[in-house]
Design an enzyme around this catalytic site. Structure first.
Site, short mmCIF file in Angstrom:
data_model
loop_
_atom_site.label_atom_id
_atom_site.label_comp_id
_atom_site.label_asym_id
_atom_site.label_seq_id
_atom_site.Cartn_x
_atom_site.Cartn_y
_atom_site.Cartn_z
N LYS A 3 0.84 -1.20 0.00
CA LYS A 3 0.00 0.00 0.00
C LYS A 3 0.88 1.27 0.00
CE LYS A 3 -3.99 -2.17 2.30
NZ LYS A 3 -4.78 -2.21 3.56
N TYR A 43 -12.49 -2.15 -3.31
CA TYR A 43 -12.94 -2.25 -1.93
C TYR A 43 -14.48 -2.19 -1.82
CZ TYR A 43 -8.33 -2.06 0.36
OH TYR A 43 -7.07 -2.35 0.85
N ASN A 106 -1.73 -0.08 7.26
CA ASN A 106 -1.27 -1.44 7.57
C ASN A 106 -0.42 -2.09 6.46
OD1 ASN A 106 -3.38 -1.99 5.85
ND2 ASN A 106 -4.56 -3.21 7.30
N HIS A 109 -1.89 -5.30 1.38
CA HIS A 109 -3.18 -5.94 1.09
C HIS A 109 -2.89 -7.34 0.56
CE1 HIS A 109 -7.15 -6.76 -0.56
NE2 HIS A 109 -6.51 -7.30 -1.57
N GLU A 120 -9.57 -9.45 -8.02
CA GLU A 120 -8.63 -8.35 -7.82
C GLU A 120 -7.57 -8.32 -8.92
OE1 GLU A 120 -7.47 -8.97 -3.72
OE2 GLU A 120 -9.49 -8.44 -3.02
#
Ligand code: DAT
Ligand code: MG
Length: 143
Positions: A3, A43, A106, A109, A120
């Protein structure tokens, strides 16, 4: 996917290195600035949740590094190596447990099932970007 925080914090090599050494095979990789409409589709399952708007802002805030990793039980292996969604609860030794503190930053992904991986990958890659080859150490990784 590494990310935007992971890219800015120079963790791309560390993440790739961990999956590579585990024995997974990298069959696609690119740096990508995710457009908002793709982020919203990516998402979509989280639409309406309290963190959705900030999640879309976060994932579109800078370049990400998208990867496709192939191997035995790749989804569950990668999920285990990522650690829990909330890094404060992620075990030491996992990527989130070693490099993150907050669910809104975080670092990584990972797809949560084969079906979501397919979805995805289709959103982020063209078919010609997925490269078929054999790792020279393949027979030393799987019996
Ligand atoms: P994961 O990324 O572990 O698959 P998820 O699919 O449940 O987790 O959520 C997607 C992302 O949304 C997650 O990486 C960070 C953010 N997120 C999830 N739950 C959150 C929460 N309670 N507060 C803030 N951000 C959250
Ligand atoms: Mg998820």
């Amino acid at each position: 996917m590494v990310k935007p925080d992971g890219v800015q914090r120079a963790l791309v090599g560390e993440v790739i290195s961990r999956f590579e050494k585990r024995g997974l095979k990298l069959i696609a990789v690119k740096i990508y600035r995710i457009p908002t409409d793709i982020a919203e589709r990516f998402y979509g399952e989280h639409k309406g949740k309290h963190f959705y708007d900030s999640l879309i802002r976060y994932i579109t805030s800078g370049p990400v590094v998208c990867m496709v990793w192939e191997g035995e039980e790749a989804v569950s292996v990668v999920r285990a190596m990522m650690g829990k969604t909330n890094p404060a609860e992620a075990a030491a030794g996992t990527i989130r447990g070693d490099f993150a503190l907050h669910p809104g930053r975080n670092v990584i992904h990972g797809s949560d099932s084969e079906a979501s991986a397919k979805r995805e990958i289709n959103l982020l890659f063209n078919d010609y970007e997925l490269i078929d080859y054999k790792r020279i150490d393949a027979e030393w990784l799987v019996e």
